[in-house]
Enzyme design. Structure first.
Site, PDB file in Angstrom:
ATOM      1  N   GLU A  74       0.656  -1.170  -0.047  1.00  0.00           N
ATOM      2  CA  GLU A  74      -0.109  -0.023   0.096  1.00  0.00           C
ATOM      3  C   GLU A  74       0.881   1.388   0.061  1.00  0.00           C
ATOM      4  O   GLU A  74       0.681   2.289  -0.618  1.00  0.00           O
ATOM      5  CB  GLU A  74      -0.952   0.065   1.159  1.00  0.00           C
ATOM      6  CG  GLU A  74      -1.760  -1.054   1.345  1.00  0.00           C
ATOM      7  CD  GLU A  74      -1.469  -2.177   2.172  1.00  0.00           C
ATOM      8  OE1 GLU A  74      -2.355  -2.917   2.795  1.00  0.00           O
ATOM      9  OE2 GLU A  74      -0.183  -2.750   1.955  1.00  0.00           O
ATOM     10  N   CYS A  91      -0.336   0.001   7.580  1.00  0.00           N
ATOM     11  CA  CYS A  91      -0.664   0.417   6.257  1.00  0.00           C
ATOM     12  C   CYS A  91      -2.111   0.883   6.607  1.00  0.00           C
ATOM     13  O   CYS A  91      -2.449   1.910   5.625  1.00  0.00           O
ATOM     14  CB  CYS A  91      -0.998  -0.801   5.463  1.00  0.00           C
ATOM     15  SG  CYS A  91       0.730  -1.563   4.862  1.00  0.00           S
ATOM     16  N   ALA A 142      10.258 -40.068  -4.439  1.00  0.00           N
ATOM     17  CA  ALA A 142      10.398 -40.709  -5.956  1.00  0.00           C
ATOM     18  C   ALA A 142      10.325 -42.075  -5.790  1.00  0.00           C
ATOM     19  O   ALA A 142      11.246 -42.704  -4.924  1.00  0.00           O
ATOM     20  CB  ALA A 142      11.414 -40.258  -6.856  1.00  0.00           C
ATOM     21  N   ALA A 144      18.479 -52.602  -4.631  1.00  0.00           N
ATOM     22  CA  ALA A 144      18.597 -53.729  -3.471  1.00  0.00           C
ATOM     23  C   ALA A 144      19.830 -53.419  -2.323  1.00  0.00           C
ATOM     24  O   ALA A 144      19.923 -53.758  -1.316  1.00  0.00           O
ATOM     25  CB  ALA A 144      18.787 -55.314  -3.770  1.00  0.00           C
ATOM     26  N   ARG A 179      12.408 -26.267  -4.958  1.00  0.00           N
ATOM     27  CA  ARG A 179      13.162 -25.882  -3.670  1.00  0.00           C
ATOM     28  C   ARG A 179      13.213 -24.557  -3.495  1.00  0.00           C
ATOM     29  O   ARG A 179      13.243 -23.917  -2.376  1.00  0.00           O
ATOM     30  CB  ARG A 179      14.518 -26.654  -3.492  1.00  0.00           C
ATOM     31  CG  ARG A 179      14.319 -28.154  -3.471  1.00  0.00           C
ATOM     32  CD  ARG A 179      15.713 -28.583  -3.515  1.00  0.00           C
ATOM     33  NE  ARG A 179      15.799 -30.255  -3.448  1.00  0.00           N
ATOM     34  CZ  ARG A 179      16.889 -30.832  -3.952  1.00  0.00           C
ATOM     35  NH1 ARG A 179      17.755 -30.162  -4.882  1.00  0.00           N
ATOM     36  NH2 ARG A 179      16.709 -32.234  -3.976  1.00  0.00           N
ATOM     37  N   LEU A 235      20.995 -30.747  -2.114  1.00  0.00           N
ATOM     38  CA  LEU A 235      19.698 -30.010  -1.601  1.00  0.00           C
ATOM     39  C   LEU A 235      19.487 -28.533  -1.770  1.00  0.00           C
ATOM     40  O   LEU A 235      18.914 -27.880  -1.223  1.00  0.00           O
ATOM     41  CB  LEU A 235      19.312 -30.291   0.065  1.00  0.00           C
ATOM     42  CG  LEU A 235      19.037 -31.882   0.554  1.00  0.00           C
ATOM     43  CD1 LEU A 235      18.997 -31.739   2.038  1.00  0.00           C
ATOM     44  CD2 LEU A 235      18.165 -32.570  -0.341  1.00  0.00           C
ATOM     45  N   GLU A 280      12.002 -34.159   2.118  1.00  0.00           N
ATOM     46  CA  GLU A 280      12.473 -35.159   0.814  1.00  0.00           C
ATOM     47  C   GLU A 280      12.790 -36.464   1.384  1.00  0.00           C
ATOM     48  O   GLU A 280      13.873 -37.195   0.475  1.00  0.00           O
ATOM     49  CB  GLU A 280      13.588 -34.377   0.245  1.00  0.00           C
ATOM     50  CG  GLU A 280      13.205 -33.056  -0.533  1.00  0.00           C
ATOM     51  CD  GLU A 280      13.865 -32.669  -1.731  1.00  0.00           C
ATOM     52  OE1 GLU A 280      14.318 -33.507  -2.325  1.00  0.00           O
ATOM     53  OE2 GLU A 280      14.286 -31.682  -1.855  1.00  0.00           O
TER      54      GLU A 280
END
Length: 330
Positions: free
Chosen positions: A47, A79, A148, A158, A178, A198, A263
Site C-alpha cells: 500500500e 498500512c 520418488a 537392493a 526448492r 539439496l 525429501e
C-alpha cells in the site's frame, strides 16, 4: 484485484516470512494511478509503495489490495494509517488478515470513515500465501512431503545406496521447487547414504538466487564434508538433533520458516505422516521395477486415504499431488 494479485505474485518467495501482497490505486474515474507490492521483510508494504507511485492523486482514490491492510507497527508503520493519511476513500481487499497482531485493520479504516469491501477473489489471493496463512492459523510451518519411487514402491535398489529413480526433467523440477520453500529437510541416513546437496538450481545446474535452509534431523554425528554442509553460495544448513516431528516444526517455526519440503527418507516421511503433520504430498512414480530395496513408507498404524488434487506427467515420470484425507473419527 487480478492486477493486484499479479503484482503480489511477482514478489516471489523472497518476501518470506512476510506475506506476498499487491496493491493497485484506482482514481474516481476508474484509471489506475499507482501500483505497488511488498518486496521483503523490513521494506515498505504494498500500500505504501502504491501511494508513493500515485503521489497527490491518491487522495480520493480506491485502494485494491490482496490482503487486509495491517494495523500494527513492526519494522514498518501500519498500512491502515498510511491509507488514512493519504486520503484514500475506499479500500477493497481480498483475503482477511488472520494474524493476531496485524489482523482487524478493516475496522480501523471503517472507524476513520474509509469505505471497506472485503472478500473479493479471496480464494485466489489466499492461495499465493498458503504457507504464511497456514502458519498464522496453526502456529506451525506448512509441510510438503516429496518422494520418488519405482512402480514396485522402491526408493532405492537392493544395495540401498543412491539410486536414480526419476529422470532428468523431474530432478530439475524438484530442484526448482526448492527455491519456493523456506527449508528442505531430510534425515541423517539420507545425507550419509545419498550425500545430496539439496540446493535449488535451474535447468542447466546454476544455483538459483533463493536458496532454502537445508535441515538434517537426527542425533547421529555427521561428517562436516558432506555436500549438504558445503557453503558455496548455496545457502545455510543446520542439524536438528531431534526425532519428534512436532518439536522439529517448533524449532523451524522459531526460525521463521513458513514452508518446509521433506525429501526423505522413509523414516522421516513416515514419522510426519503418523503424526498427522503433512499438508501436501508430492509423490513421483517412475516407470521401472527395482525388484528389491527399501520401500517409500515404513509401516503405519493404519491406512490413510489421499485426496488427489493433480496428476502431471514430467518427462517419463508421473507426479501425483494430493492432501491427506481427514482421519476417520472413532
Amino acid at each position: 484485484m487480478r492486477e493486484a494479485i499479479a503484482l503480489a505474485v511477482s514478489a516471489g518467495p523472497t518476501c518470506s516470512p512476510n506475506p506476498r501482497v499487491g496493491c493497485v490505486l484506482v482514481s474516481p474515474d476508474g484509471e489506475i494511478i499507482g501500483r505497488g507490492y511488498h518486496q521483503g521483510a523490513g521494506l515498505p508494504h504494498a500500500e505504501v509503495n502504491a501511494i508513493a507511485a500515485a503521489g497527490d492523486l491518491a487522495r480520493g482514490a480506491t485502494a485494491v489490495v490482496t490482503l487486509e491492510p495491517c494495523k500494527h507497527k513492526g519494522r514498518t508503520g501500519p498500512c491502515t494509517q498510511a491509507l488514512i493519511d493519504a486520503g484514500i476513500r475506499q479500500v477493497v481487499f481480498a483475503q482477511a488478515d488472520p494474524s493476531a497482531v496485524a489482523g482487524g485493520g478493516s475496522q480501523l479504516l471503517t472507524s476513520a470513515g474509509v469505505s471497506v469491501v472485503g472478500g473479493v477473489l479471496a480464494d485466489e489471493a489466499t492461495l499465493i500465501n498458503r504457507a504464511w496463512t497456514h502458519v498464522q492459523v496453526t502456529g506451525r510451518p506448512f509441510v510438503t512431503i516429496k518422494t520418488a519411487m519405482s512402480l514396485d514402491g522402491r526408493v532405492a535398489d537392493a544395495g540401498g545406496g543412491p539410486t536414480a529413480i526419476t529422470g532428468a526433467k523431474t530432478r530439475t523440477w524438484v530442484s526448482q521447487f526448492r527455491s519456493g520453500v523456506d527449508a528442505v529437510l531430510v534425515g541423517t541416513n539420507t545425507v550419509v547414504v545419498d550425500n545430496p546437496a539439496l540446493t535449488a538450481r535451474d535447468g542447466i545446474g546454476a544455483l538459483l538466487s533463493n536458496q532454502p535452509l537445508r535441515v538434517v534431523v537426527g542425533e547421529r554425528d555427521l561428517p562436516t564434508n558432506l555436500r549438504v554442509f558445503a557453503d558455496a553460495g548455496s545457502g545455510r544448513a543446520i542439524q536438528i538433533r531431534e526425532h519428534d516431528p512436532a518439536r522439529i516444526l517448533g524449532e523451524l517455526h522459531d526460525r521463521q520458516i513458513q514452508q518446509v519440503l521433506i525429501e526423505g527418507g522413509p523414516t522421516i516421511i513416515s514419522a510426519f505422516l503418523q503424526a498427522g503433520l503433512v499438508d501436501e504430498i508430492l509423490w513421483f512414480v517412475a516407470p521401472q521395477f527395482l525388484g528389491a530395496g527399501p520401500v517409500a513408507v515404513q509401516p503405519l498404524p493404519g491406512p490413510r486415504a489421499v485426496i488427489v488434487t493433480a496428476v502431471e506427467v514430467i518427462g517419463n515420470d508421473v507426479l501425483i499431488r494430493g492432501v491427506l484425507s481427514p482421519a476417520p473419527t472413532t
